[in-house]
Design an enzyme around this catalytic site. Sequence first.
Site, PDB file in Angstrom:
ATOM      1  N   HIS A 155      -3.636   9.347   7.140  1.00 19.00           N
ATOM      2  CA  HIS A 155      -3.493  10.162   5.931  1.00 19.00           C
ATOM      3  C   HIS A 155      -4.246  11.481   6.095  1.00 19.00           C
ATOM      4  O   HIS A 155      -5.318  11.524   6.720  1.00 19.00           O
ATOM      5  CB  HIS A 155      -4.052   9.427   4.709  1.00 19.00           C
ATOM      6  CG  HIS A 155      -3.498   8.054   4.523  1.00 19.00           C
ATOM      7  ND1 HIS A 155      -2.156   7.810   4.354  1.00 19.00           N
ATOM      8  CD2 HIS A 155      -4.108   6.841   4.483  1.00 19.00           C
ATOM      9  CE1 HIS A 155      -1.966   6.509   4.216  1.00 19.00           C
ATOM     10  NE2 HIS A 155      -3.140   5.904   4.296  1.00 19.00           N
ATOM     11  N   ARG A 190       3.439   8.294   9.565  1.00 19.62           N
ATOM     12  CA  ARG A 190       3.634   7.182  10.488  1.00 19.62           C
ATOM     13  C   ARG A 190       3.511   7.662  11.928  1.00 19.62           C
ATOM     14  O   ARG A 190       4.139   8.642  12.319  1.00 19.62           O
ATOM     15  CB  ARG A 190       5.011   6.546  10.294  1.00 19.62           C
ATOM     16  CG  ARG A 190       5.177   5.728   9.040  1.00 19.62           C
ATOM     17  CD  ARG A 190       6.422   4.856   9.118  1.00 19.62           C
ATOM     18  NE  ARG A 190       6.817   4.409   7.793  1.00 19.62           N
ATOM     19  CZ  ARG A 190       7.821   4.926   7.093  1.00 19.62           C
ATOM     20  NH1 ARG A 190       8.550   5.898   7.621  1.00 19.62           N
ATOM     21  NH2 ARG A 190       8.108   4.480   5.908  1.00 19.62           N
ATOM     22  N   GLU A 205      -9.559   6.002   1.416  1.00 20.10           N
ATOM     23  CA  GLU A 205      -9.330   4.733   0.729  1.00 20.10           C
ATOM     24  C   GLU A 205     -10.300   3.675   1.239  1.00 20.10           C
ATOM     25  O   GLU A 205     -10.957   3.856   2.266  1.00 20.10           O
ATOM     26  CB  GLU A 205      -7.897   4.262   0.966  1.00 20.10           C
ATOM     27  CG  GLU A 205      -7.563   4.019   2.423  1.00 20.10           C
ATOM     28  CD  GLU A 205      -6.074   3.898   2.699  1.00 20.10           C
ATOM     29  OE1 GLU A 205      -5.270   4.110   1.775  1.00 20.10           O
ATOM     30  OE2 GLU A 205      -5.717   3.579   3.846  1.00 20.10           O
TER      31      GLU A 205
END
Length: 317
Positions: A100, A195, A117
């Site tokens: 990310h 990805r 996260e």
Amino acid sequence: MEILKLKPVFKDYIWGGTKLRDDFGLECETEPIAEGWMLSCHKDGKSIVSGGKYDGLSLEEVINRNGRINMLGEKSTSFPYFPILIKLIDAKDNLSIQVHPDNDYAARVEHEFGKTEIWYVLDAAQGAQLIYGFKKKISSGDFKAAIENNTLMDVLNVVDVKKGDLFFIEAGTVHAIGKGALIAEIQQNSNSTYRVYDYGRLGKDGKPRELHIKKAVDVSKTEPPKYDTKPFEEEKEVRGGISQLLTKCDLFTVYRYKINNKMEFISDSESFNHILVTYGNGKINGTPLKKGDSFFVPANFGKYEISGNAEIILTSI
């Protein structure tokens, strides 16, 4: 203002399973159920209030009606959008290897937050693993070459995972959830994912799922992760049960509580509270509470009580 019970948003990504329905009791006809977005004001899926004065409205609508600072707290002024997104993730199969962007890159390229996260492992099958950064520091050029030469797994850090592990995943950390892991994820309010590798799988359209190699190479920190795979503090006994600080940073603060009688909490002027029930049942200010439930406690609500035999994850900003 009342405590708001929220309905999740469900995602049916191809790697998902059935545990969110079978084990958590979430009502969903989607097959598979990969993710339940338990707290979300993101454009890709917004939490809906269940019951009470605001039944059927999105959480975002309720916030807009009652005022952002009044609902989210004074700390929310540091964030241009609703600050966090909370998920339950059931990985029946491996997720793609991904990364990310940070805030600067995401704002410039994706027009939203970056994505730092945490993963808190709620359950893990025997042999379950995660990918978490690199074994050793390499150059961006070597990273790109490893992708192109299909030797990526040789340079990535693969970690055995068990219930209770905590992974702090800074933006830019290459990572992947492995099959057999059930995760609670607390993240910035972003859906920007690049990805790197997807095991050659086909999407629902029968075509290989899109990769984002250039962007991934641009944003990746090609080095080992900085953090241990454990919560920030050990469990400690408190009145009514056990408390544990999972993580604390400038984006969110996350605690886990085991409640064996009753505990008192407070939502003050600084931040709202979010309650994710991960085990058991009880009551929150007299309202029934069970595994899989999600509650939003507005800022300035003051004291509230959770009673019963339950485990919760409490998030604030």
